[in-house]
Design an enzyme around this catalytic site. Sequence first.
Site, PDB file in Angstrom:
ATOM      1  N   ASP A   1     -21.133  36.006 -59.442  1.00 63.84           N
ATOM      2  CA  ASP A   1     -21.273  36.228 -57.998  1.00 63.84           C
ATOM      3  C   ASP A   1     -21.474  37.727 -57.783  1.00 63.84           C
ATOM      4  OD1 ASP A   1     -20.861  36.216 -55.091  1.00 63.84           O
ATOM      5  OD2 ASP A   1     -19.862  34.291 -55.379  1.00 63.84           O
TER       6      ASP A   1
ATOM      7  N   CYS B   1     -28.082  20.042 -43.867  1.00 63.22           N
ATOM      8  CA  CYS B   1     -29.119  20.728 -43.081  1.00 63.22           C
ATOM      9  C   CYS B   1     -30.533  20.297 -43.465  1.00 63.22           C
ATOM     10  CB  CYS B   1     -29.001  22.244 -43.232  1.00 63.22           C
ATOM     11  SG  CYS B   1     -27.642  22.923 -42.305  1.00 63.22           S
TER      12      CYS B   1
ATOM     13  N   TYR C   1     -32.933  27.581 -43.503  1.00 63.50           N
ATOM     14  CA  TYR C   1     -31.966  27.302 -44.583  1.00 63.50           C
ATOM     15  C   TYR C   1     -32.155  25.860 -45.091  1.00 63.50           C
ATOM     16  CZ  TYR C   1     -27.193  26.107 -46.262  1.00 63.50           C
ATOM     17  OH  TYR C   1     -26.105  25.645 -46.968  1.00 63.50           O
TER      18      TYR C   1
ATOM     19  N   GLN D   1     -21.520  18.540 -28.656  1.00 62.70           N
ATOM     20  CA  GLN D   1     -22.236  18.320 -29.909  1.00 62.70           C
ATOM     21  C   GLN D   1     -21.228  17.819 -30.961  1.00 62.70           C
ATOM     22  OE1 GLN D   1     -21.494  21.255 -28.535  1.00 62.70           O
ATOM     23  NE2 GLN D   1     -21.546  22.975 -29.954  1.00 62.70           N
TER      24      GLN D   1
ATOM     25  N   ARG E   1     -24.437  15.138 -35.781  1.00 62.86           N
ATOM     26  CA  ARG E   1     -24.703  14.932 -37.215  1.00 62.86           C
ATOM     27  C   ARG E   1     -23.498  14.264 -37.849  1.00 62.86           C
ATOM     28  NH1 ARG E   1     -26.290  20.119 -40.169  1.00 62.86           N
ATOM     29  NH2 ARG E   1     -28.385  19.497 -39.570  1.00 62.86           N
TER      30      ARG E   1
HETATM   31  P1  NAD Z   1     -20.032  30.985 -49.611  1.00 66.74           P
HETATM   32  O1  NAD Z   1     -20.906  31.905 -48.813  1.00 66.74           O
HETATM   33  O2  NAD Z   1     -18.564  31.116 -49.453  1.00 66.74           O
HETATM   34  O3  NAD Z   1     -20.400  31.091 -51.151  1.00 66.74           O
HETATM   35  C1  NAD Z   1     -21.665  31.434 -51.623  1.00 66.74           C
HETATM   36  C2  NAD Z   1     -21.496  32.534 -52.637  1.00 66.74           C
HETATM   37  O4  NAD Z   1     -22.791  32.892 -53.150  1.00 66.74           O
HETATM   38  C3  NAD Z   1     -20.889  33.814 -52.035  1.00 66.74           C
HETATM   39  O5  NAD Z   1     -19.691  34.170 -52.718  1.00 66.74           O
HETATM   40  C4  NAD Z   1     -21.974  34.852 -52.227  1.00 66.74           C
HETATM   41  O6  NAD Z   1     -21.468  36.161 -52.527  1.00 66.74           O
HETATM   42  C5  NAD Z   1     -22.750  34.278 -53.408  1.00 66.74           C
HETATM   43  N1  NAD Z   1     -24.094  34.864 -53.466  1.00 66.74           N
HETATM   44  C6  NAD Z   1     -24.952  35.074 -52.433  1.00 66.74           C
HETATM   45  N2  NAD Z   1     -26.036  35.718 -52.867  1.00 66.74           N
HETATM   46  C7  NAD Z   1     -25.870  35.931 -54.206  1.00 66.74           C
HETATM   47  C8  NAD Z   1     -26.655  36.558 -55.198  1.00 66.74           C
HETATM   48  N3  NAD Z   1     -27.836  37.109 -54.912  1.00 66.74           N
HETATM   49  N4  NAD Z   1     -26.168  36.593 -56.456  1.00 66.74           N
HETATM   50  C9  NAD Z   1     -24.958  36.058 -56.763  1.00 66.74           C
HETATM   51  N5  NAD Z   1     -24.166  35.437 -55.854  1.00 66.74           N
HETATM   52  C10 NAD Z   1     -24.618  35.384 -54.589  1.00 66.74           C
HETATM   53  O7  NAD Z   1     -20.513  29.512 -49.245  1.00 66.74           O
HETATM   54  P2  NAD Z   1     -19.861  28.101 -49.602  1.00 66.74           P
HETATM   55  O8  NAD Z   1     -19.473  27.486 -48.317  1.00 66.74           O
HETATM   56  O9  NAD Z   1     -18.863  28.235 -50.688  1.00 66.74           O
HETATM   57  O10 NAD Z   1     -21.141  27.310 -50.140  1.00 66.74           O
HETATM   58  C11 NAD Z   1     -21.399  27.077 -51.518  1.00 66.74           C
HETATM   59  C12 NAD Z   1     -22.682  26.272 -51.670  1.00 66.74           C
HETATM   60  O11 NAD Z   1     -22.580  25.043 -50.957  1.00 66.74           O
HETATM   61  C13 NAD Z   1     -23.920  26.986 -51.120  1.00 66.74           C
HETATM   62  O12 NAD Z   1     -25.022  26.701 -51.930  1.00 66.74           O
HETATM   63  C14 NAD Z   1     -24.109  26.353 -49.757  1.00 66.74           C
HETATM   64  O13 NAD Z   1     -25.433  26.426 -49.309  1.00 66.74           O
HETATM   65  C15 NAD Z   1     -23.664  24.925 -50.045  1.00 66.74           C
HETATM   66  N6  NAD Z   1     -23.223  24.215 -48.834  1.00 66.74           N
HETATM   67  C16 NAD Z   1     -22.047  24.557 -48.234  1.00 66.74           C
HETATM   68  C17 NAD Z   1     -21.641  23.864 -47.099  1.00 66.74           C
HETATM   69  C18 NAD Z   1     -20.337  24.178 -46.397  1.00 66.74           C
HETATM   70  O14 NAD Z   1     -19.965  23.465 -45.458  1.00 66.74           O
HETATM   71  N7  NAD Z   1     -19.594  25.200 -46.790  1.00 66.74           N
HETATM   72  C19 NAD Z   1     -22.444  22.848 -46.570  1.00 66.74           C
HETATM   73  C20 NAD Z   1     -23.639  22.562 -47.200  1.00 66.74           C
HETATM   74  C21 NAD Z   1     -24.022  23.227 -48.360  1.00 66.74           C
END
Ligand code: NAD
Length: 324
Positions: free
Chosen positions: A33, A119, A148, A217, A283
């Site tokens: 990360d 999404c 996204y 919503q 949703r």
């Molecule tokens: P989060 O933002 O807490 O975690 C994502 C992590 O990715 C962060 O720690 C960020 O620093 C890291 N990151 C971003 N850019 C980076 C890079 N260039 N290099 C290395 N690391 C990088 O989000 P989350 O809620 O833990 O989500 C995790 C995954 O689940 C994501 O792919 C998100 O799209 C997906 N997701 C989450 C939800 C939700 O409700 N939280 C819903 C749908 C999908």
Amino acid sequence: MSKKVLVTGGGGFIGSHLARYLHSQGNFVRIADVKFNDYIKEEYCDEKFKLDLRVWDNCLAATKDMDKVYNLAANMGGIGFITAVGAEVMHDNVLINTYMLEAARQNNVKRFLYTSSACIYPTYKQTSPDVTGLREEDAYPADPDNFYGWEKLFTEKLCEAYQRDKGMDIRVLRYHNIYGPEGTYKGGREKSPAALCRKVAESSNPGSITIWGDGKQSRSYCYIDDCVNGTITLMESNYDKPINIGSERLVTINELADIIIGISHKKITKEPDLSAPQGVRGRNADISLARKVLKWEPKVSLEDGLEKTYQWIAERCAVDQDNP
Ligand code: NAD
């Protein structure tokens, strides 16, 4: 299990919970990360690689000697963030996912899991608060509500292409609103449950909080422990097509706020802000497929999950107040 496992985005909300559980089960866990979860005090992995995964060489380094990859790293946030930011989200996430897949292939990773999102589902299926649960096949014809979602759908297709052309073993799940403690609760990237918990925790008593939109919503919310369990169950399964991981309990944002206000024991009124972003009108998840092929469904009630989330965020807000 007991494997060498990489969790990208392992410094984020879901990634850190997932890494902690995999670590507790005796796996060798590497997280990669650009930042790490400071809220978790115990050791929750074996290796921490501080890497920007938009860079090819970093993806090669992260995936080296790994058996399994949970690819969660993403530039993302709640509805405020993903409504406002398009180019950066698509640019960063396309790079991360494209390089991570190819690096995992070159390093002979045995199984790769990608975290897609609710999404990706089309706007025309989400026009009423009283919405029918989204099934996996509802994804097409495609019309996601934001950039996204389009990037997530593109990467689902990229995974499909790597499965077909390169023979990679890939799992794809679609999370529906995951919430819980030890995640983002301030700063603009927080999602609705965390944002509402923070607003209620910071409110005077009696007081009032702002609700984005008219509050009618609707969404469904899945607690982090259920999410981690569903994610690992999918990774260990033979099911190799996109699958929903979420809850089927639909609530309006007003109802969500009322549960949190009840937990706080404060006297709080809700003020709608009709100029704020609110995303699709309704949703919900249909998790029939996960029940059938994974024998998985969420176990933690919204009330119990929000209680834990609220208590954690209220403690953090008290710390923030003492250290402005
Ligand atoms: P989060 O933002 O807490 O975690 C994502 C992590 O990715 C962060 O720690 C960020 O620093 C890291 N990151 C971003 N850019 C980076 C890079 N260039 N290099 C290395 N690391 C990088 O989000 P989350 O809620 O833990 O989500 C995790 C995954 O689940 C994501 O792919 C998100 O799209 C997906 N997701 C989450 C939800 C939700 O409700 N939280 C819903 C749908 C999908």
